[in-house]
Motif scaffolding. Structure first.
Motif, short mmCIF file in Angstrom:
data_model
loop_
_atom_site.label_atom_id
_atom_site.label_comp_id
_atom_site.label_asym_id
_atom_site.label_seq_id
_atom_site.Cartn_x
_atom_site.Cartn_y
_atom_site.Cartn_z
N VAL A 97 0.85 -1.20 0.00
CA VAL A 97 0.00 0.00 0.00
C VAL A 97 0.88 1.25 0.00
N LEU A 98 1.94 1.25 0.82
CA LEU A 98 2.87 2.37 0.82
C LEU A 98 3.50 2.58 -0.55
N ALA A 99 3.93 1.48 -1.16
CA ALA A 99 4.54 1.58 -2.49
C ALA A 99 3.55 2.14 -3.50
N ALA A 100 2.30 1.71 -3.42
CA ALA A 100 1.29 2.21 -4.36
C ALA A 100 1.01 3.69 -4.14
N VAL A 101 0.86 4.10 -2.90
CA VAL A 101 0.57 5.50 -2.60
C VAL A 101 1.72 6.40 -3.04
N TYR A 102 2.94 5.99 -2.74
CA TYR A 102 4.09 6.82 -3.11
C TYR A 102 4.28 6.87 -4.63
N SER A 103 4.03 5.76 -5.31
CA SER A 103 4.22 5.79 -6.77
C SER A 103 3.12 6.58 -7.46
N VAL A 104 1.88 6.52 -6.96
CA VAL A 104 0.79 7.30 -7.54
C VAL A 104 1.03 8.79 -7.32
N GLY A 105 1.60 9.14 -6.17
CA GLY A 105 1.87 10.54 -5.87
C GLY A 105 3.20 11.03 -6.42
N TYR A 106 3.93 10.17 -7.13
CA TYR A 106 5.24 10.52 -7.70
C TYR A 106 6.22 10.99 -6.63
N PHE A 107 6.25 10.26 -5.51
CA PHE A 107 7.17 10.59 -4.42
C PHE A 107 8.26 9.54 -4.33
N SER A 108 9.43 9.95 -3.91
CA SER A 108 10.46 8.98 -3.54
C SER A 108 10.30 8.72 -2.06
N MET A 109 10.52 7.49 -1.64
CA MET A 109 10.29 7.11 -0.25
C MET A 109 11.60 7.04 0.52
N SER A 110 11.65 7.76 1.61
CA SER A 110 12.79 7.67 2.50
C SER A 110 12.81 6.29 3.15
N THR A 111 13.98 5.80 3.47
CA THR A 111 14.07 4.49 4.13
C THR A 111 13.57 4.55 5.58
N TRP A 112 13.29 5.73 6.07
CA TRP A 112 12.71 5.88 7.40
C TRP A 112 11.23 5.50 7.41
N VAL A 113 10.55 5.61 6.29
CA VAL A 113 9.11 5.36 6.24
C VAL A 113 8.78 3.91 6.59
N PRO A 114 9.42 2.90 5.98
CA PRO A 114 9.12 1.52 6.39
C PRO A 114 9.43 1.25 7.87
N PHE A 115 10.50 1.86 8.37
CA PHE A 115 10.85 1.70 9.78
C PHE A 115 9.74 2.25 10.68
N LEU A 116 9.26 3.44 10.36
CA LEU A 116 8.22 4.05 11.19
C LEU A 116 6.91 3.28 11.10
N TRP A 117 6.58 2.75 9.93
CA TRP A 117 5.37 1.95 9.81
C TRP A 117 5.50 0.62 10.54
N ALA A 118 6.69 0.08 10.62
CA ALA A 118 6.89 -1.14 11.42
C ALA A 118 6.67 -0.84 12.90
N LEU A 119 7.12 0.33 13.35
CA LEU A 119 6.86 0.73 14.74
C LEU A 119 5.36 0.92 14.98
N VAL A 120 4.66 1.51 14.02
CA VAL A 120 3.21 1.70 14.14
C VAL A 120 2.52 0.35 14.25
N GLN A 121 2.89 -0.60 13.39
CA GLN A 121 2.29 -1.93 13.45
C GLN A 121 2.53 -2.59 14.81
N THR A 122 3.72 -2.43 15.33
CA THR A 122 4.05 -3.03 16.62
C THR A 122 3.23 -2.39 17.74
N MET A 123 3.10 -1.07 17.71
CA MET A 123 2.31 -0.40 18.73
C MET A 123 0.84 -0.80 18.65
#
Length: 151
Positions: free
Chosen positions: A111-137
């Motif tokens: 979903v992150l990959a789809a949202v970032y590609s549709v919005g023409y954004f490059s994704m920082s490597t911090w984004v997957p890390f932060l979403w992993a923390l969100v999932q854990t919380m």
């Protein structure tokens, strides 16, 4: 769609997929002048498989730590009652940590990959890390009421 480089998300020239974990100092973002140029000291993800892989690795790490702590606590509590049960608990916790991490990281990563590609954004490597923390919380918050009713 036009072929203007500013409207099509493509990796900049010289882009190499960063190695895991590649967390960088976020202050380097402020020196970025051009969105299509690589800034020294930063790491970005452009391909959906890379986003999924980084999300999966970070989720596995975060879940493993969390489930290891809770599994150790359950082992200590139940080892006084049954040694067999105490031995099975950490293995069960580990299995479910991997299973839930795989499912959650697959959904969120793509979903992150789809949202970032549709919005023409490059994704920082911090984004997957932060979403992993969100999932854990979310997993910790979701297990609170269940664990209280069991105890």
């Amino acid at each position: 769609m036009s072929s203007d480089p500013d409207t099509i998300l493509s990796p900049p020239l010289g882009y190499v997929t960063p190695t895991f974990p590649c967390l960088y100092n976020p202050r380097a973002e402020f020196t970025r002048q051009n969105s299509s140029a690589l800034v020294p000291g930063t790491c970005y993800l452009y391909y959906s498989n890379d986003v999924w892989r980084f999300t999966l690795y970070w989720t596995l790490i975060c879940y493993s730590i969390t489930f290891l702590l809770t599994g150790t606590w359950a082992f200590i509590v139940f080892s006084k009652k049954s040694v067999l049960l105490a031995a099975v608990i950490p293995l069960t916790f580990g299995f479910f940590a991997c299973l839930v991490a795989l499912i959650g990281a697959s959904i969120i990563g793509f979903v992150l990959a789809a949202v970032y590609s549709v919005g023409y954004f490059s994704m920082s490597t911090w984004v997957p890390f932060l979403w992993a923390l969100v999932q854990t919380m979310v997993a910790i918050m979701g297990s609170y009421s269940t664990s209280i009713s069991i105890i």
